[in-house]
Design an enzyme around this catalytic site. Structure first.
Site, PDB file in Angstrom:
ATOM      1  N   ARG A 123       2.029  79.309  -6.071  1.00 35.00           N
ATOM      2  CA  ARG A 123       2.379  80.738  -6.312  1.00 35.00           C
ATOM      3  C   ARG A 123       1.277  81.560  -5.482  1.00 35.00           C
ATOM      4  NH1 ARG A 123       1.133  81.785 -12.613  1.00 35.00           N
ATOM      5  NH2 ARG A 123      -1.038  81.358 -12.644  1.00 35.00           N
ATOM      6  N   ASN A 161       2.683  89.565 -10.880  1.00 36.85           N
ATOM      7  CA  ASN A 161       1.997  88.800 -11.958  1.00 36.85           C
ATOM      8  C   ASN A 161       0.577  88.455 -11.562  1.00 36.85           C
ATOM      9  OD1 ASN A 161       2.595  86.589 -14.205  1.00 36.85           O
ATOM     10  ND2 ASN A 161       1.569  85.592 -12.777  1.00 36.85           N
ATOM     11  N   GLU A 162      -0.329  88.774 -12.586  1.00 34.59           N
ATOM     12  CA  GLU A 162      -1.972  88.580 -12.324  1.00 34.59           C
ATOM     13  C   GLU A 162      -2.374  88.724 -10.665  1.00 34.59           C
ATOM     14  OE1 GLU A 162      -2.017  85.195 -15.747  1.00 34.59           O
ATOM     15  OE2 GLU A 162      -2.303  84.563 -13.757  1.00 34.59           O
ATOM     16  N   GLU A 319      -0.047  88.335 -22.265  1.00 37.57           N
ATOM     17  CA  GLU A 319       0.118  86.837 -22.447  1.00 37.57           C
ATOM     18  C   GLU A 319      -1.315  86.284 -23.247  1.00 37.57           C
ATOM     19  OE1 GLU A 319       0.143  84.575 -18.793  1.00 37.57           O
ATOM     20  OE2 GLU A 319       1.591  85.980 -17.839  1.00 37.57           O
ATOM     21  N   TRP A 327      -4.828  74.258 -17.927  1.00 42.00           N
ATOM     22  CA  TRP A 327      -5.712  74.441 -16.618  1.00 42.00           C
ATOM     23  C   TRP A 327      -6.996  74.310 -16.821  1.00 42.00           C
ATOM     24  CZ3 TRP A 327      -8.464  78.742 -17.496  1.00 42.00           C
ATOM     25  CH2 TRP A 327      -8.025  79.743 -18.419  1.00 42.00           C
TER      26      TRP A 327
END
Length: 678
Positions: A123, A161-162, A319, A327
């Site tokens: 991503r 996202n992030e 989140e 991870w």
């Protein structure tokens, strides 16, 4: 800061829509056959879910080929969720371009400092400055906003996202051109840039803008200000994309709040305060470090940073995990009750809702071993039972929504100081910015004191004390603000190596610590870093590590000195902790890295002198945080110990309905007291 009742803040409007605190998680229905979706919606209601994030990684489904749209799946998902009373935080899918984008625009893939192209397969595989990415992202965001702006399920827009988690620094030629444009805007002239970067050193003086490139791999140490500015540019490049997407959403969907999921201290790569200013409400992700036995302290730090990014307003936990993540080197499952305690700790520190990654645990892909609200084992699992119980707890706490967390202390946190401190060619490569901040924060947490983590540019007048553990880089305007705060009666403390350089990473003129020299009433003759594992003794028997300084007091009084010991040391007899009266206030300096108990004692002395008191008299390992709305006061008490704890407080626990005077809190348990009025 002084608490205030809820007003027209965008998160208040979201809470009104939800009828209480937000509860839910990322929902990725594209990973599952459609016949599963009705069960998802039914189980969400059973668990008390009222908000889910949809579409974060759905670009390849929404736009399977360039300019070809397939909305059927997303239409049906949003209609289904709305029919079951679940609101949607609808995400732009721009964090994960589809494979066709990489094939069509291979030059838009990111490049590392050593010239290596990174390929599609994960991503955020894009250069933030590339026009082809901008065009594709704007196209999908516009189409998404046009289609769903008026959908009844929509409660919130979620941008990307992030930001920068995996691609913050791109060194390609497109980034180089964008970097030069950014530098022109920052400095105006090459003379201004050459001065700021100190290019007379090593024959680096630039005579043409085209000579400037990103700090790519080179033969020796690069120019530190070039590297610092490249980090600033890179954060701004991503922020530019955030603002572009936000503008498109607002144009097509006015009145719907816009946010993104920031990462606090989990991510060094972007300036969180700058992104927070570009959001209608602040939302963050936070994951515990499983190997840290005091991970709950890091949780509190990041929650206080989220509140600081929100300007003291309530914020949203976008989140966190129900149990193990996927991870870390060893992904340890959370103990029974830990998820509940984690969630309520975030609420204590200002969150008006808690969401997880993710709703249903994946069967395939890189995150299939990341825990979820609905695990692989389904509704017969411990995690599911805890998820549904937590949903019931949050419904009982609905009245807390909109209240403000009370903090009398500010801890200064600065991404620019973080970037600068950890560049190469510093006095010690063993200094880690977040370690310094965590040291001081943990000491204050152990004292039961609640802090706001704010930038040095923040208004400070409302705080009884200001703590600055690691301001290696300190801009002139921020230094003036700190001087004024102390002169006006404030109490401040600064960690070692603070005030050393200005915003361009240039040494402040005169003796160290430059911008803080007069405020602290001392001069540093020499910085004296230590080898790892080396300890120093102080004259009161306490110990320190990592760093020492040779100091000449110039008005400051000495509270602790480095001791004369048989094993010697770099600064025997020199001041280690000083205090200086300046105007109506005081400024402390800690010229070494004290071990935990001496640091706790030092900061405790300062905070008591400043009139700071804990939210409640709690035993060690019990956390007490207060939220206030009007004349109603909510005291959160969290027991992080394996033993029952007694706390001298009076009030009714919103979770159980029981009145306590005092409270006996079971091991690992949480209470939220509506405090009795005196």
């Amino acid at each position: 800061m002084t608490a205030s009742p809820p007003g027209a803040h965008p998160l208040h409007a979201v809470g009104e829509r939800l009828g209480g605190l937000a509860y839910g998680g990322d929902y990725n229905p594209e990973q599952w056959p459609e016949e599963v979706w009705p069960d998802d919606a039914r189980l969400m209601r059973e668990a008390g879910v009222n908000l889910v994030t949809v579409g974060v990684f759905a670009w390849s489904h929404i736009e399977p080929r360039p300019g070809v749209w397939d909305w059927g799946r997303l239409d049906r998902v949003l209609d289904l969720l709305h029919g079951h009373g679940v609101a949607v935080d609808l995400a732009t899918p721009t964090a994960a371009p589809p494979p066709w984008f990489a094939r069509a625009h291979p030059d838009a893939l990111p490049v590392t400092a050593d010239g290596r192209r990174l390929w599609h397969g994960s991503r955020q595989a894009f250069c933030p400055s590339h026009p082809a990415y901008a065009a594709a992202a704007d196209r999908v965001v516009t189409a998404l906003a046009e289609r769903y702006a008026d959908h009844p399920a929509l409660a919130l827009w979620h941008v990307h996202n992030e930001w920068g988690n995996h691609n913050a620094l791109c060194y390609c030629d497109t980034s180089a051109a964008a970097f030069r444009d950014w530098l022109r805007r920052r400095y105006g002239t090459l003379d201004g840039l050459n001065h700021a970067w100190g290019t007379d050193f090593w024959s680096q003086r630039y005579g043409d803008w085209e000579e400037i490139v990103p700090p790519r791999g080179t033969t020796a140490f690069g120019n530190p200000t070039q590297e610092l500015d490249f980090r600033r540019f890179s954060s701004d490049a991503l922020l530019h994309r955030h603002r572009a997407e936000t503008a498109l959403l607002r144009a097509h969907s006015p009145g719907t709040p816009v946010t993104t999921n920031l990462m606090g201290t989990l991510e060094k790569k972007v300036d969180g305060f700058a992104f927070a200013e570009a959001c209608d409400l602040v939302a963050v992700d936070h994951y515990l470090t499983a190997a840290d036995p005091d991970a709950h302290v890091g949780l509190a730090l990041n929650a206080d940073l989220a509140r600081g990014m929100a300007g003291g307003h309530p914020w949203l936990l976008m989140e966190h995990s129900t149990s193990a993540v996927n991870w870390q080197p060893v992904n340890i499952a959370k103990e029974p009750g830990e998820m509940r305690r984690n969630t309520l700790a975030h609420l204590a520190r200002g969150a008006d809702g808690a969401l997880f990654f993710q709703w249903r645990q994946s069967r395939a892909g890189a995150e299939k071993w990341h825990s979820a609200m609905l695990p692989h084992g389904g509704t017969g699992t411990r995690v599911w039972r805890e998820v549904t119980a937590l949903g019931r707890d949050l419904r009982k706490l609905a009245e807390v929504r909109g209240s403000r967390t009370v903090a009398d202390v500010a801890v200064l946190f600065d991404w620019h100081a973080w970037w600068a401190l950890e560049l190469p060619a510093r006095p010690s490569s063993h200094l880690r910015y977040t370690d310094l901040v965590h040291d001081w924060y943990a000491a204050v947490w152990s004292l039961g004191i609640t802090c706001d983590l704010v930038p040095p540019s923040a208004p400070l007048d409302g705080y009884r004390a200001v703590l600055a553990p690691g301001l290696y880089l300190l801009a002139d305007d921020d230094a003036k603000r700190l001087h004024a705060y102390v002169q006006g009666g404030g109490h401040a403390a600064f960690g070692f190596f603070s005030g050393a350089v200005d915003a361009d990473d240039r040494i402040h003129p005169g003796s160290h610590p430059g911008a803080l020299r007069d405020l602290l009433g001392l001069a540093v003759d020499e910085y004296l870093p230590l080898h790892p594992g080396r300890f120093l003794s102080l004259d009161d028997g306490s110990r320190a590590t990592t760093w020492a300084e040779r100091i000449e007091p110039r008005g400051a009084e000495v509270h602790r000195s480095f001791a004369h010991t048989p094993e010697g040391g770099p600064a025997p007899g020199q001041p280690a902790v000083t205090r200086h009266t300046r105007g109506a206030g005081t400024a402390w300096y800690v010229a070494t890295r004290l071990t935990p108990e001496p640091l706790r004692q030092t900061l405790g002395h300062l905070l008591r002198h400043a009139g700071v008191r804990p939210a409640a008299p709690v035993p060690p390992g019990v956390e007490a945080v207060r939220r206030v709305s009007g004349d109603r006061s909510y005291l959160f008490l969290l027991n992080h110990t394996p033993s029952e704890a007694s706390v001298a407080v009076r009030g009714t626990d919103l979770l159980t309905g029981e009145h306590h005077d005092p409270l006996c809190l079971a091991a690992g348990d949480v209470a939220v007291l509506l405090e009795d009025r005196d």
